[in-house]
Design an enzyme around this catalytic site. Structure first.
Site, short mmCIF file in Angstrom:
data_model
loop_
_atom_site.label_atom_id
_atom_site.label_comp_id
_atom_site.label_asym_id
_atom_site.label_seq_id
_atom_site.Cartn_x
_atom_site.Cartn_y
_atom_site.Cartn_z
N ARG A 15 -10.19 9.70 5.37
CA ARG A 15 -9.21 10.30 6.27
C ARG A 15 -9.11 11.81 6.07
NH1 ARG A 15 -4.01 6.22 6.37
NH2 ARG A 15 -5.17 4.25 6.47
N GLU B 288 -7.65 4.35 16.98
CA GLU B 288 -6.23 4.72 16.92
C GLU B 288 -6.06 6.19 16.52
OE1 GLU B 288 -3.75 3.45 13.68
OE2 GLU B 288 -2.07 2.97 14.99
N1 5AD Z 1 -5.16 -3.21 4.14
C1 5AD Z 1 -4.02 -3.71 4.68
N2 5AD Z 1 -2.96 -2.97 5.02
C2 5AD Z 1 -3.03 -1.64 4.82
N3 5AD Z 1 -2.15 -0.65 5.05
C3 5AD Z 1 -2.72 0.52 4.68
N4 5AD Z 1 -3.95 0.29 4.20
C4 5AD Z 1 -4.18 -1.03 4.26
C5 5AD Z 1 -5.27 -1.87 3.93
N5 5AD Z 1 -6.38 -1.37 3.41
C6 5AD Z 1 -0.84 -0.84 5.63
C7 5AD Z 1 0.34 -0.53 4.72
C8 5AD Z 1 1.42 -0.24 5.71
C9 5AD Z 1 0.70 0.34 6.90
C10 5AD Z 1 0.97 1.79 7.15
O1 5AD Z 1 -0.67 0.11 6.69
O2 5AD Z 1 0.65 -1.64 3.93
O3 5AD Z 1 1.98 -1.44 6.17
#
Ligand code: 5AD
Length: 482
Positions: free
Chosen positions: A97, A168
């Site tokens: 990112r 997104e």
């Molecule tokens: N796998 C699952 N959920 C994720 N989030 C961020 N990275 C991951 C990942 N690799 C989720 C966080 C939050 C949202 C911003 O994205 O838990 O719910």
């Protein structure tokens, strides 16, 4: 508005973008377009979203991403089969990112050595086009790239050529909540590149969906601010040729307000598309289950998840992005992720034939929200004097658009939100928002009611109490008892 980026100029910039990491050399527009054309239509995000909209159902989608390709594929297959996800994600890791591909590479190597994911997402740039295609080929539903990248040009080139059909983000929503030092003009122009790339695919018969990141900072963002920003990102995208766009909204927690926000956002967006002459755009919506702090207790977390599912289903959002019972802890296990999906599936199935009851409060809420969002967008357009990017830059600098609790130094950060006594998010400090006295009075009156109930003046302490409320089992933050 200035129109599409000139093709020659785009292709010139493209050379630099692809040269930033070795996998950039694998990307060919022609090959990417042919690859998409050979995929079955049920794997195309834009096509499936359009169908979902026509059927009037609320589709479900998780977040998920790990460092290693085979584990990532296994995770997505599990979420498709066990979690019955209608759409799949690939969440990108934090190094990628920030365009730190060298560190992402080390993350892959460490993950191989440790036998578990040492990154918080899938480093798609490091893997390149062909491993991305393997993901697409191993699952049966469309896959979206979800991230938080201010400069996502190379990520878009690789993942789109790799068969992903939704992307997104946006120049505002993937900068202001995510970065401190990236100038808005830079992120907006980099996202215009992404939108132009998607416009190029569209010109050659391939539909790629674009989604705005509605929740912003996820912390008590007044819906009218989200709506205004979504509309600006929509206009920026369609200007570059995007034909499928999803407006996003994070749950605030008051049902009337959440449903009104989703409906008001679509109504206003359609109005602006018409005004600027973009009528061939498929407009859809995504609702995010609660993006703020979650309870640690899993049973309580399921309640928060379910309440978000109810709001999404009753608002008839086209898609809901699902949380998990591990939200308070970090990246969820695949089992916890599937549990969030199943809870949501049960609710959207049960509610699919029920209608939200239109009521006076909902109508007032929607009217006020549209007034507020319109005031922000109109002032931004004025400030731009025909140049939308300049307008957005000036609007942020002047605090005409202001996102609460954002890390970016290009966001004024003068407004303060707080909940009223019904849990709806109101504005306590207006900063420089371009709101008239009717709007200001509406917010003041609602906050006063809460103050009276709690025997305290509306103040910063209320804001603090609200931020922690859901994690502690409430919606409206209660005053601390001595
Ligand atoms: N796998 C699952 N959920 C994720 N989030 C961020 N990275 C991951 C990942 N690799 C989720 C966080 C939050 C949202 C911003 O994205 O838990 O719910």
């Amino acid at each position: 508005m200035k129109g599409k980026i000139d093709l020659e100029k785009f292709l010139q910039t493209r050379k630099e973008v692809l040269a930033a990491w070795p996998t950039g050399a694998e990307v060919s527009l022609e090959d990417g377009i042919n690859y998409h054309k050979a995929l079955p239509p049920e794997k195309n995000f834009a096509v499936k979203l359009k169908k979902v909209k026509e059927e009037g159902i609320t589709a479900i989608q998780p977040r998920a991403g790990v460092a290693l390709l085979n584990e990532h594929i296994a995770l997505l297959k599990y979420l498709e089969k066990e979690g019955e996800a209608d759409f799949l994600p690939t969440t990108i890791d934090s190094y990628t990112r920030q365009n730190r591909y060298q560190e992402a590479q080390r993350g892959i190597e460490e993950s191989l050595a440790e036998g578990r994911s040492m990154l918080n997402g899938f480093p798609a740039v490091n893997y390149g086009v062909y491993p991305c295609r393997k993901i697409i080929e191993e699952v049966n539903v469309p896959v979206q790239v979800r991230h938080g990248t201010p400069d996502a040009r190379l990520l878009a080139e690789i993942t789109l050529a790799g068969g992903f059909s939704s992307f997104e983000g946006g120049g505002i929503t993937y900068n202001i909540p995510y970065a401190k030092e990236v100038p808005l003009r830079k992120s907006i122009e980099d996202w215009q590149y992404v939108d132009r790339l998607i416009g190029y695919y569209a010109e050659h018969g391939v539909l790629i969906n674009r989604e705005s990141f509605g929740p912003l900072t996820g912390t008590l963002v007044p819906p009218s601010i989200t709506i205004a920003i979504n509309i600006l990102e929509l206009l920026l995208a369609v200007e570059q040729g995007v034909k499928s766009f999803t407006l996003g909204l994070g749950q605030c927690g008051n049902l009337n307000q959440d449903v009104a926000a989703l409906h008001g956002m679509v109504e206003l967006a359609e109005e602006y598309l018409k005004r600027f002459g973009f009528q061939d755009v498929d407009l859809t919506t995504v609702f995010h289950q609660w993006m703020g702090g979650f309870p640690q207790d899993e049973a309580r977390a399921f309640a928060v998840i379910a309440w978000g599912a109810v709001a999404a289903a009753l608002a008839k959002a086209n898609k809901v992005v699902v949380k998990t019972p591990h939200e308070a802890l970090g990246v969820p296990t695949k089992e916890a992720n599937a549990q969030g999906l199943k809870t949501t599936r049960q609710i959207v199935n049960m509610l699919k034939d029920q209608r939200f009851m239109v009521n006076e409060e909902y109508l007032l809420e929607k009217e006020m929200m549209k007034k507020e969002a319109r005031a922000i967008v109109e002032r931004t357009l004025e400030l731009g004097e025909g140049d939308l990017v300049a307008g957005i830059e000036r609007a942020f600098a002047a605090g005409v658009i202001d996102v609460p609790f954002a890390p970016s130094r290009f966001n004024l950060g003068k407004i303060l939100p707080a909940r009223d006594d019904t849990g709806a998010v109101r504005i306590l400090e207006f900063g420089n928002l371009p709101f008239d006295s009717e709007i200001r009075e509406f917010h003041r009156e609602r906050l006063k009611r809460r103050g009276e109930k709690e025997g305290r003046e509306p103040s910063f302490q209320m804001v603090i109490d609200d931020i922690y409320a859901i994690g502690k089992g409430m919606l409206v933050g209660k005053p601390r008892t001595k």
